[in-house]
Design a protein around this motif. Structure first.
Motif, PDB file in Angstrom:
ATOM      1  N   LEU A  49       1.127  -1.309  -0.033  1.00 34.89           N
ATOM      2  CA  LEU A  49      -0.204  -0.089  -0.014  1.00 34.89           C
ATOM      3  C   LEU A  49       0.812   1.181  -0.018  1.00 34.89           C
ATOM      4  O   LEU A  49       0.642   2.158  -0.699  1.00 34.89           O
ATOM      5  CB  LEU A  49      -0.895   0.030   1.158  1.00 34.89           C
ATOM      6  CG  LEU A  49      -1.635   1.340   1.321  1.00 34.89           C
ATOM      7  CD1 LEU A  49      -2.817   1.619   0.296  1.00 34.89           C
ATOM      8  CD2 LEU A  49      -2.420   1.335   2.869  1.00 34.89           C
ATOM      9  N   PHE A  50       1.927   1.306   0.826  1.00 33.77           N
ATOM     10  CA  PHE A  50       2.893   2.396   1.081  1.00 33.77           C
ATOM     11  C   PHE A  50       3.685   2.710  -0.218  1.00 33.77           C
ATOM     12  O   PHE A  50       4.106   3.749  -1.075  1.00 33.77           O
ATOM     13  CB  PHE A  50       3.626   2.452   2.213  1.00 33.77           C
ATOM     14  CG  PHE A  50       2.643   2.324   3.400  1.00 33.77           C
ATOM     15  CD1 PHE A  50       1.684   3.519   3.576  1.00 33.77           C
ATOM     16  CD2 PHE A  50       2.711   1.626   4.514  1.00 33.77           C
ATOM     17  CE1 PHE A  50       0.876   3.643   4.824  1.00 33.77           C
ATOM     18  CE2 PHE A  50       1.917   1.479   5.665  1.00 33.77           C
ATOM     19  CZ  PHE A  50       0.993   2.494   5.647  1.00 33.77           C
ATOM     20  N   GLU A  62      12.154   4.013   0.333  1.00 34.88           N
ATOM     21  CA  GLU A  62      13.274   3.373   0.116  1.00 34.88           C
ATOM     22  C   GLU A  62      14.107   3.423   1.277  1.00 34.88           C
ATOM     23  O   GLU A  62      14.886   2.244   1.554  1.00 34.88           O
ATOM     24  CB  GLU A  62      14.360   4.274  -0.798  1.00 34.88           C
ATOM     25  CG  GLU A  62      13.845   4.436  -2.239  1.00 34.88           C
ATOM     26  CD  GLU A  62      14.793   5.135  -3.084  1.00 34.88           C
ATOM     27  OE1 GLU A  62      15.412   6.034  -2.765  1.00 34.88           O
ATOM     28  OE2 GLU A  62      14.870   4.604  -4.404  1.00 34.88           O
ATOM     29  N   LYS A  63      14.125   4.093   2.288  1.00 30.76           N
ATOM     30  CA  LYS A  63      14.932   4.009   3.453  1.00 30.76           C
ATOM     31  C   LYS A  63      14.279   4.025   4.989  1.00 30.76           C
ATOM     32  O   LYS A  63      14.845   3.719   5.899  1.00 30.76           O
ATOM     33  CB  LYS A  63      15.836   5.142   3.663  1.00 30.76           C
ATOM     34  CG  LYS A  63      16.701   5.474   2.225  1.00 30.76           C
ATOM     35  CD  LYS A  63      17.720   6.729   2.412  1.00 30.76           C
ATOM     36  CE  LYS A  63      17.628   7.512   1.002  1.00 30.76           C
ATOM     37  NZ  LYS A  63      18.253   8.946   1.523  1.00 30.76           N
ATOM     38  N   GLU A  64      12.967   4.567   4.848  1.00 31.50           N
ATOM     39  CA  GLU A  64      12.356   4.708   6.159  1.00 31.50           C
ATOM     40  C   GLU A  64      11.194   3.917   6.687  1.00 31.50           C
ATOM     41  O   GLU A  64      11.092   4.281   7.897  1.00 31.50           O
ATOM     42  CB  GLU A  64      12.028   6.520   6.183  1.00 31.50           C
ATOM     43  CG  GLU A  64      13.281   7.116   6.109  1.00 31.50           C
ATOM     44  CD  GLU A  64      12.474   8.621   5.718  1.00 31.50           C
ATOM     45  OE1 GLU A  64      11.374   8.966   5.862  1.00 31.50           O
ATOM     46  OE2 GLU A  64      13.418   9.631   5.341  1.00 31.50           O
ATOM     47  N   MET A  65      10.856   3.066   6.136  1.00 32.40           N
ATOM     48  CA  MET A  65       9.928   2.197   6.830  1.00 32.40           C
ATOM     49  C   MET A  65      10.171   1.257   7.634  1.00 32.40           C
ATOM     50  O   MET A  65      11.190   0.516   7.410  1.00 32.40           O
ATOM     51  CB  MET A  65       9.048   1.618   5.410  1.00 32.40           C
ATOM     52  CG  MET A  65       8.452   2.830   4.549  1.00 32.40           C
ATOM     53  SD  MET A  65       6.762   2.438   3.666  1.00 32.40           S
ATOM     54  CE  MET A  65       7.351   0.897   2.495  1.00 32.40           C
ATOM     55  N   TYR A  66       9.340   0.882   8.730  1.00 32.26           N
ATOM     56  CA  TYR A  66       9.674  -0.105   9.508  1.00 32.26           C
ATOM     57  C   TYR A  66       8.761  -1.290   8.963  1.00 32.26           C
ATOM     58  O   TYR A  66       7.593  -1.507   9.128  1.00 32.26           O
ATOM     59  CB  TYR A  66       9.039   0.158  10.914  1.00 32.26           C
ATOM     60  CG  TYR A  66       9.891   1.037  11.583  1.00 32.26           C
ATOM     61  CD1 TYR A  66      10.677   0.330  12.427  1.00 32.26           C
ATOM     62  CD2 TYR A  66       9.946   2.653  11.392  1.00 32.26           C
ATOM     63  CE1 TYR A  66      11.853   1.093  13.180  1.00 32.26           C
ATOM     64  CE2 TYR A  66      10.783   3.244  12.536  1.00 32.26           C
ATOM     65  CZ  TYR A  66      11.863   2.285  13.092  1.00 32.26           C
ATOM     66  OH  TYR A  66      12.868   3.183  13.999  1.00 32.26           O
ATOM     67  N   THR A  77       4.018  -3.135   7.109  1.00 34.34           N
ATOM     68  CA  THR A  77       4.769  -1.930   7.666  1.00 34.34           C
ATOM     69  C   THR A  77       3.976  -1.179   8.481  1.00 34.34           C
ATOM     70  O   THR A  77       2.940  -0.908   8.332  1.00 34.34           O
ATOM     71  CB  THR A  77       4.944  -1.269   6.051  1.00 34.34           C
ATOM     72  OG1 THR A  77       5.958  -1.932   5.314  1.00 34.34           O
ATOM     73  CG2 THR A  77       5.541   0.136   6.475  1.00 34.34           C
ATOM     74  N   LEU A  78       4.855  -0.634   9.596  1.00 36.49           N
ATOM     75  CA  LEU A  78       4.329   0.306  10.295  1.00 36.49           C
ATOM     76  C   LEU A  78       3.933   1.564   9.742  1.00 36.49           C
ATOM     77  O   LEU A  78       4.696   1.959   8.914  1.00 36.49           O
ATOM     78  CB  LEU A  78       5.110   0.543  11.524  1.00 36.49           C
ATOM     79  CG  LEU A  78       5.368  -0.616  12.534  1.00 36.49           C
ATOM     80  CD1 LEU A  78       6.583  -0.029  13.783  1.00 36.49           C
ATOM     81  CD2 LEU A  78       4.597  -1.389  12.842  1.00 36.49           C
TER      82      LEU A  78
END
Ligand code: HAM
Length: 424
Positions: A49-50, A62-66, A77-78
């Motif tokens: 979804l994100f 690219e870099k910040e998802m939990y 993903t949070l």
């Protein structure tokens, strides 16, 4: 073994938690005046979804998802933001079947694996609004004015509204191509990161804070000069509506925002007092998002405000929120018999809306009075042998030191008159 909260997260402790409650209450009130209703979506969603909603070539994705795989082997993903979830919910629950536009708001934690610094955390909190189902430029102005009104209600007035239009699927591709050619011609002057971005997502270059890149960017073709006539009209109408409600704006053609779903209006509200992380809230229109995440075509616009940044902004201007301090009443007891009487009284007072406290550490009268002081009690109710024998209590005004004796049977009525009930 000693545990700390994970890096980039914060405990919200009293009395600060009272400020949060105050902000939340004001938000519920104001947003409901504008006819927005609360939506609560899950804290985690399927990762895709994100990826699709926010865009593959963004810092967030690219870099910040939990992101983690759950026990059912699904990628979870949070949530790093709320817009994609709200749109997903709108589609999934077929809310498009109801009268439009649908106006939602939300409050809650978001998660991004960023380098923590002042105003930037890994768990942070947003309050946001999303209005779905209308492309009316007046709605763009409503959304912006709602955000500004909320800040005004907290006493924040001198903030700058940066406004831009990032075009649509008709005009943006040609602009992006133009920008790309310009950037390629200046490739050597750009930072390494931006050199890579030219091919992958050249708009992101406009966001770069690097000094050398900024010089190149200053001369780059501007999106506002490359809009199709529909987008140019929309932008000009948004500005007119803002002027109607006397909202000043600064057109910033370099404002592209960090998420790929934006079309037309994009905006950020900045507070110069905040340093590097100076954006208190940001948002814009996202008329292509619904299709991107697999639904029908549906226009939308919204913003999200960082609550931590709002608090920093208030702090920078020495604005105190009117949060209730301490308790109204403190019951001081002398002896076990008085304690039993006091415990019953405590229950009655609380049931009648008084913030009341009592001693639970068997302290001396002097220490109990000190506690009452520390809790900023307005009055202390003193119950001892003498008072019990007379079926009365001594009431002490903690500010003036004046004492009066009141019959226990009249205590509730008398206290109602004595205590300033406005903040009860
Ligand atoms: P955003 O600009 O990524 O937009 O975030 C909105 C606000 O959240 C920022 O202006 C900032 O106040 C706060 N914020 C973001 N990241 C952090 C962080 N790491 N620490 C503290 N505060 C942070 C969005 O999220 C979009 N969903 C906004 C939107 C709604 N657009 C349309 N509808």
């Amino acid at each position: 073994m000693k545990f700390n909260a994970p890096r980039g997260t914060n405990d919200i402790l009293p009395p600060d938690s009272l400020k949060w409650q105050y902000i939340e209450q004001k938000t519920h009130q104001l947003f409901s005046n504008y006819n927005y209703q609360e939506i609560r979506t899950p804290i985690f969603e399927y990762t895709e979804l994100f990826q699709r909603g926010i865009g593959e070539v963004t810092d967030i994705v690219e870099k910040e998802m939990y992101t983690f795989t759950d026990k059912g082997d699904r990628s979870i993903t949070l949530r790093p933001e709320g817009t994609a979830s709200v749109m997903r919910s709108f589609m999934e629950n077929k809310i498009y079947g109801q009268a439009q536009p649908t106006k939602f708001y939300y409050l809650g934690p978001m998660f991004r694996y960023e380098r923590p610094q002042s105003g930037r955390f890994r768990q942070f909190h947003q309050l946001g609004v999303e209005a779905l189902g209308s492309n009316d430029p007046a709605l763009d102005a409503e959304i912006i004015s709602l955000g500004l009104r909320l800040l005004q209600d907290f006493g924040l007035n001198d903030l700058t509204l940066h406004l831009n239009s990032v075009g649509c699927s008709e005009c943006r591709p040609a602009y992006v191509e133009k920008l790309k050619n310009y950037l390629l011609a200046h490739r050597a002057e750009l930072c390494e990161n931006c050199q890579q971005r030219i091919e992958r997502n050249p708009l992101r270059v406009l966001d770069c804070k690097n000094e050398a890149c900024q010089e190149v960017i200053a001369e780059a073709p501007k999106i506002t000069e490359n809009l199709c006539s529909d987008c140019a009209d929309h932008f000009s109408d948004v500005k007119k509506y803002l002027e109607l409600v006397e909202i000043d704006y600064f057109v910033n053609p370099l404002l592209v925002r960090g998420l790929d779903y934006y079309t037309n209006t994009a905006f950020e509200i900045k507070d110069n007092a905040l340093g590097a992380q100076d954006t208190v809230f940001g948002g814009g229109r996202y008329n292509g998002l619904a299709e991107e995440i697999g639904g029908r075509s549906l226009p939308g616009i919204g913003f999200a405000l960082g609550i931590e940044r709002l608090l920093l902004s208030l702090e920078a201007k020495d604005i105190e929120l009117p949060i209730p301090a301490g308790v109204d009443l403190y019951i001081t007891v002398i002896g076990e018999k008085a304690k039993r009487k006091a415990f019953k009284l405590l229950d009655q007072l609380r049931n009648n809306g008084f913030r009341t406290e009592i001693d639970y550490l068997g302290r001396s009268v002097g220490s109990q009075m000190k506690s009452a002081d520390r809790m900023q009690a307005e009055f202390t109710i003193i119950l001892g042998e003498d008072e019990l024998n007379k079926d009365s209590a001594t009431i002490r005004n903690m500010k003036t030191g004046t004492e009066i004796e009141i019959k226990l049977s009249n205590l509730l009525t008398e206290m109602k008159q004595l205590v300033d009930k406005e903040d009860l």
